[in-house]
Design a protein around this motif. Structure first.
Motif, PDB file in Angstrom:
ATOM      1  N   SER A 230       0.774  -1.264   0.009  1.00 36.39           N
ATOM      2  CA  SER A 230      -0.071  -0.068  -0.040  1.00 36.39           C
ATOM      3  C   SER A 230       0.763   1.219   0.220  1.00 36.39           C
ATOM      4  N   SER A 231       2.142   1.125   0.376  1.00 40.40           N
ATOM      5  CA  SER A 231       3.157   2.099   0.414  1.00 40.40           C
ATOM      6  C   SER A 231       2.738   3.158   1.652  1.00 40.40           C
ATOM      7  N   LYS A 232       1.916   2.607   2.454  1.00 39.29           N
ATOM      8  CA  LYS A 232       1.545   3.798   3.745  1.00 39.29           C
ATOM      9  C   LYS A 232       2.447   3.181   4.735  1.00 39.29           C
ATOM     10  N   THR A 233       2.596   4.252   5.595  1.00 43.30           N
ATOM     11  CA  THR A 233       3.417   4.004   6.862  1.00 43.30           C
ATOM     12  C   THR A 233       2.986   2.993   7.836  1.00 43.30           C
ATOM     13  N   ILE A 234       3.597   2.288   8.335  1.00 45.24           N
ATOM     14  CA  ILE A 234       2.971   1.100   9.128  1.00 45.24           C
ATOM     15  C   ILE A 234       3.017   1.766  10.471  1.00 45.24           C
ATOM     16  N   THR A 235       1.758   1.712  11.265  1.00 46.85           N
ATOM     17  CA  THR A 235       1.715   2.319  12.642  1.00 46.85           C
ATOM     18  C   THR A 235       1.096   1.365  13.597  1.00 46.85           C
ATOM     19  N   PHE A 236       1.012   1.710  14.753  1.00 47.52           N
ATOM     20  CA  PHE A 236       0.415   0.913  15.851  1.00 47.52           C
ATOM     21  C   PHE A 236      -0.960   0.820  15.618  1.00 47.52           C
ATOM     22  N   PRO A 237      -1.496  -0.203  15.953  1.00 49.06           N
ATOM     23  CA  PRO A 237      -3.001  -0.249  15.681  1.00 49.06           C
ATOM     24  C   PRO A 237      -3.927   0.218  16.492  1.00 49.06           C
ATOM     25  N   LYS A 238      -4.930   0.317  16.095  1.00 48.04           N
ATOM     26  CA  LYS A 238      -6.199   0.814  16.881  1.00 48.04           C
ATOM     27  C   LYS A 238      -6.233   0.220  18.279  1.00 48.04           C
ATOM     28  N   GLY A 239      -6.489   0.886  19.243  1.00 49.30           N
ATOM     29  CA  GLY A 239      -6.647   0.382  20.549  1.00 49.30           C
ATOM     30  C   GLY A 239      -5.309   0.391  21.325  1.00 49.30           C
ATOM     31  N   HIS A 240      -4.234   0.518  20.766  1.00 51.59           N
ATOM     32  CA  HIS A 240      -2.864   0.333  21.390  1.00 51.59           C
ATOM     33  C   HIS A 240      -2.657   1.452  22.073  1.00 51.59           C
ATOM     34  N   SER A 241      -1.869   1.634  23.012  1.00 56.85           N
ATOM     35  CA  SER A 241      -1.382   3.044  23.841  1.00 56.85           C
ATOM     36  C   SER A 241      -0.654   4.215  22.838  1.00 56.85           C
ATOM     37  N   LYS A 242      -0.025   3.402  21.790  1.00 56.59           N
ATOM     38  CA  LYS A 242       0.428   4.387  20.706  1.00 56.59           C
ATOM     39  C   LYS A 242      -0.260   4.297  19.375  1.00 56.59           C
ATOM     40  N   GLU A 243      -1.522   4.027  19.436  1.00 55.20           N
ATOM     41  CA  GLU A 243      -2.044   3.980  18.429  1.00 55.20           C
ATOM     42  C   GLU A 243      -1.926   5.209  17.382  1.00 55.20           C
ATOM     43  N   GLY A 244      -1.640   5.097  15.997  1.00 60.99           N
ATOM     44  CA  GLY A 244      -1.403   5.761  14.815  1.00 60.99           C
ATOM     45  C   GLY A 244       0.070   6.111  14.720  1.00 60.99           C
ATOM     46  N   GLN A 245       0.898   6.041  15.908  1.00 66.76           N
ATOM     47  CA  GLN A 245       2.216   6.358  15.567  1.00 66.76           C
ATOM     48  C   GLN A 245       3.078   5.322  14.942  1.00 66.76           C
ATOM     49  N   PRO A 246       4.027   5.947  14.151  1.00 65.10           N
ATOM     50  CA  PRO A 246       4.763   4.983  13.237  1.00 65.10           C
ATOM     51  C   PRO A 246       5.732   3.946  13.975  1.00 65.10           C
ATOM     52  N   LEU A 247       5.990   2.910  13.419  1.00 64.40           N
ATOM     53  CA  LEU A 247       6.794   1.814  14.112  1.00 64.40           C
ATOM     54  C   LEU A 247       8.108   1.996  14.414  1.00 64.40           C
ATOM     55  N   PHE A 248       8.914   2.115  13.281  1.00 66.75           N
ATOM     56  CA  PHE A 248      10.248   2.275  13.160  1.00 66.75           C
ATOM     57  C   PHE A 248      10.843   2.746  11.986  1.00 66.75           C
TER      58      PHE A 248
END
Length: 495
Positions: free
Chosen positions: A218-236
């Motif tokens: 998808s070429s989209k930035t991989i982020t923490f999933p919905k419900g995670h304490s870091k939801e929406g933040q990029p992983l690495f």
């Protein structure tokens, strides 16, 4: 009469002068043996990089293997260090082990090699396992293992990203905060895994620029999933560090290796000597060159002609490209949209939202098959978008139009002799288009056309747009004078 002797006057004592040690001349190389010193530039950048996943290489001769062997040395003297270095086959692994046996005992005195375990163990307990990954199923031998450093030498030899993705799950350590967690890879362009490695490391960002890891589909930035304490933040973060033969003075100065690379066929020479990732054997557009055909993003002047083109697909992908024409007739692709599972009406809304500040489109050209009614009596997909206010005219799908469109792309990619620049360029925000155009292969049964089974949605949109023959000031499109085959029953609402 007793006379007193005058007191003896003590002579002043000189102040002691501190002894000064004068160092004797010595030869630094004789005083200390330098086991490994990285070359300035890319090799040093690779060994000091802090991103989670880093790819090093590009051209041949850039010192990839020694850089890969040197990288885990920073942790081997820690008792908690656990590393894994893999090659694709056991035969290739033997060469890497041989090089490590030349380097490691000199770098870490007392380090031990176990042939049975295929593992290095330092005097303080740090371990580096050297193994192979021939088939995807070979990853099961690492189940339950935990590593804080994993290296893949010659990454494009793996046909799919399965092994790389799986081994990321083994990247964990209770001491990761102190030692860090790293995945490292080296490779040249080409090979069975050229495409996925290019999508993962080359296409998302300019060379040597760290970027947030993206999904290669998808070429989209991989982020923490919905419900995670870091939801929406990029992983690495990831990073591609290019290197060439000329970054390795030991090989470059001799000239023999360069001469050998210069003798290779053109596509191999561009891959191995120039480190060109846009060259693939059988590519339909070998003239594509990022240095010439990719430009920095800029704000398009309001008086320049703008239009768009679209190749629609719900189950696969939809590609939309926005074009502008400069006063010297150069065609510039300044925006792209690449989505899937989007209905025609939703796509119309997305397009109109993207164009809010564009100042209006001169016209839009859409795959003419979208005017066909597919067994229903309602408006076609094209008519549905027209009713939304996202206006289109049909693309040219006449006999021979595919070949003509491909030839026109070739003509525009060629550097104009008078203007000394190509007549088709892409702004650097059009990452998917820049990745697809040089990678799309020729049809083996019809070399005059591209392989339609390849990922060609943005290519088709590009072809539709180019074949409208846009001009900067003349032949302006007037929809009232165009005959498209689609006759609106209501001229006001367009259906």
């Amino acid at each position: 009469m007793h006379t007193q002797k005058p007191a003896e006057i003590e002579a002043p004592q000189p102040e002691p002068i501190p002894a000064q040690v004068v160092a004797t001349d010595y030869d630094v190389e004789e005083a200390q043996e330098v086991v490994f010193k990285p070359n300035p530039g890319p090799q040093t950048s690779f060994l000091s990089s802090s991103e989670r996943e880093v790819l090093y290489g590009g051209a041949a001769g850039g010192g990839k293997s020694y850089a890969m062997l040197a990288d885990p040395l920073h942790g081997l003297n820690d008792p908690n260090f656990s590393g894994l270095l893999v090659r694709h086959t056991t035969e290739e692994l033997r060469e890497l082990i041989q090089k490590s046996q030349e380097l490691y005992p000199r770098a870490i005195p007392g380090i031990k090699w176990s042939e049975r375990k295929s593992q290095w163990t330092s005097p303080k307990g740090g371990r580096l396992w050297m193994s192979y990954l021939d088939k995807d199923t070979d990853v099961t031998r690492y189940q339950g293992q935990a590593f804080n450093w994993i290296g893949f030498d010659e990454l494009t030899q793996w046909p799919t990203p399965y092994a790389w993705d799986y081994m990321r799950s083994r990247l964990r350590s209770a001491h990761g905060r102190e030692l860090g967690l790293y995945m490292r890879a080296t490779t040249n362009p080409g090979g069975a895994g050229h495409s996925w490695v290019k999508k993962m490391f080359i296409d998302p960002a300019p060379s040597d620029k760290p970027f947030w890891a993206t999904d290669i589909e998808s070429s989209k930035t991989i982020t923490f999933p919905k419900g995670h304490s870091k939801e929406g933040q990029p992983l690495f973060k990831r990073r591609f560090i290019p290197a060439s033969l000329f970054d390795n003075p030991y090989l470059a100065e001799e000239g023999d290796y360069e001469a050998m690379l210069l003798s290779l066929p053109e596509h191999q020479r561009k891959q191995l000597l120039e480190g060109n990732w846009d060259i693939n054997e059988g590519a339909a557009f070998p003239e594509f060159d990022r240095t010439a055909h990719v430009i920095e993003q800029f704000e398009v002047p309001n008086n320049w002609v703008r239009f768009r083109a679209c190749d629609y697909g719900y189950g696969s992908h939809t590609g939309v490209l926005w074009f502008t024409v400069s006063p010297d007739e150069q065609l510039i692709v300044y925006r792209e949209m690449y989505v899937s599972k989007v209905t025609a009406t939703d796509l119309a809304d997305m397009i109109l939202e993207a164009e809010v500040h564009d100042g209006g489109m001169r016209y839009g050209v859409l795959d003419s098959s979208l005017w066909h009614n597919r067994g229903d009596t309602g408006p076609s997909l094209a008519e549905q978008m027209n009713m939304k206010g996202c206006r289109w005219r049909p693309s040219d799908r006449s006999r021979g139009s595919r070949i003509a469109g491909k030839n026109e792309i070739h003509r525009r990619l060629k550097v104009d002799d008078f203007l000394e620049k190509p007549m088709l360029v892409f702004m650097n925000n059009c990452t998917n288009t820049i990745a697809q155009i040089p990678s799309i292969p020729l049809d083996k049964r019809n070399p005059e056309d591209v392989d339609t089974k390849a990922e060609d949605h943005l290519y088709d949109a590009l072809r539709y747009g180019i074949m409208t023959r846009p001009r900067s000031s003349i032949w302006d499109y007037n929809p009232a004078k165009q005959r498209t085959g689609f006759q609106a029953s209501d001229s006001t609402f367009g259906y």
